[in-house]
Design an enzyme around this catalytic site. Structure first.
Site, mmCIF file in Angstrom:
data_model
loop_
_atom_site.group_PDB
_atom_site.id
_atom_site.type_symbol
_atom_site.label_atom_id
_atom_site.label_comp_id
_atom_site.label_asym_id
_atom_site.label_seq_id
_atom_site.Cartn_x
_atom_site.Cartn_y
_atom_site.Cartn_z
ATOM 1 C CD GLU A 50 -28.019 54.064 -28.586
ATOM 2 O OE1 GLU A 50 -28.803 54.901 -29.073
ATOM 3 O OE2 GLU A 50 -27.694 53.025 -29.174
ATOM 4 C CG ASP A 59 -38.183 55.952 -33.190
ATOM 5 O OD1 ASP A 59 -39.262 56.288 -32.658
ATOM 6 O OD2 ASP A 59 -37.380 55.174 -32.655
ATOM 7 C CB THR A 103 -37.159 56.460 -27.160
ATOM 8 O OG1 THR A 103 -37.566 55.952 -28.425
ATOM 9 C CG2 THR A 103 -35.819 55.866 -26.779
#
Length: 284
Positions: free
Chosen positions: A69, A87, A92
């Protein structure tokens, strides 16, 4: 964050309802063998042994996920991370990629605020509720980003992130893996999958991937071979990953998880050596 080579690698969680769907009502999960009463070790890790929830192996799991990640083993450096990675899930953020558009960020901030009412994120709860389910930044923006980073400097918010990670992702996936008779590697394979794909029973969720795998091979709890089953699970996951451009690089499986599996390292013993996106990592 520039070291996030793959962009939207995390799927982000989808909240309490999905956790319940995974642990209780999801057909793909609920229909499987369930560990009988008594000590979990007597049944749940009967195939190879190893418990990912042990402090040492849990640390390995956090580092392995962070290598994919964040291109770094330093997962604790991610508490303050926040970015819109394009996305369609809004922001995020944090150690597990909590997303403003999928509910798990909202649940995190709600729980954190319940325990710490005066925190800098509390005033953004109405905006988080409004943008849930969208990629909108309305009512958030740079002020929210700054508030996130400020909160992430506190022990309370770090603990809140740890707690939500465990409640929504780590505990459900590891418990399911133990019920399926998988050792530490299999438990990690499940955890990594739920981090990316989220809980639930749709075809592109953790439950759907598991269901597809069980159609091809039985888990140890049903009399199957652990290695054969884990290969089937990885194959099923790769099919789903390749359906989304952001997940199309499958090296976190091909040059990491399968490396351990081919070596017969079902218990995640160190040293661990792997590659993700061409970068080499090692845990001794």
């Amino acid at each position: 964050m520039s070291n996030r080579k793959m962009g939207p690698v995390l799927r982000c969680g989808v909240g309490v309802a999905s956790v319940l769907a995974l642990a209780v009502a999801t057909p793909a999960v609920a229909s499987s063998a369930v560990a009988p009463a008594g000590p979990a070790s007597a049944f749940s890790i009967n195939a190879s042994g190893g418990d990912l929830a042990s402090p040492e192996k849990k640390e390995y799991a956090m580092q392995l996920v962070s290598s994919a990640e964040n291109s770094s083993l330093d997962w604790k450096a991610q508490y303050s991370y926040i970015e819109d990675i394009g996305d369609g899930r809004g922001y995020t953020a944090g150690i597990i990629g909590f997303c403003s558009g999928t509910g798990d960020m909202l649940e995190l901030v709600e729980r954190y605020t319940s325990a710490n009412p005066g925190n800098p994120l509390a005033k953004y709860l109405p905006a988080l509720r409004n943008v849930d389910g969208t990629d909108s930044h309305a009512g958030l923006g740079s002020g929210f980003e700054s508030a996130w980073k400020s909160a992430a400097g506190t022990t309370a918010f770090k603990n809140a992130q740890n707690s939500e990670r465990d409640r929504v992702y780590f505990n459900p996936s590891v418990n399911q893996a133990k019920s399926d008779g998988l050792g530490a590697l299999g438990q990690f394979v499940y955890y990594d999958a739920i981090v990316m794909h989220g809980p639930g029973n749709s075809s592109d969720s953790f439950g759907g991937i598991r269901a597809a795998a069980i159609k091809k091979a039985k888990p140890p709890s049903q009399g199957g071979n652990e290695t054969t089953y884990l290969n089937a699970f990885m194959d099923a996951r790769i099919v789903i990953m390749k359906q989304e451009e952001a997940h199309a690089d499958t090296s976190r499986i091909d040059t990491a998880q399968r490396v351990f599996l081919k070596a017969g390292n079902l218990d995640l013993h160190t040293p661990l050596k792997w590659k993700v996106y061409g970068d080499s990592f090692e845990i001794n």
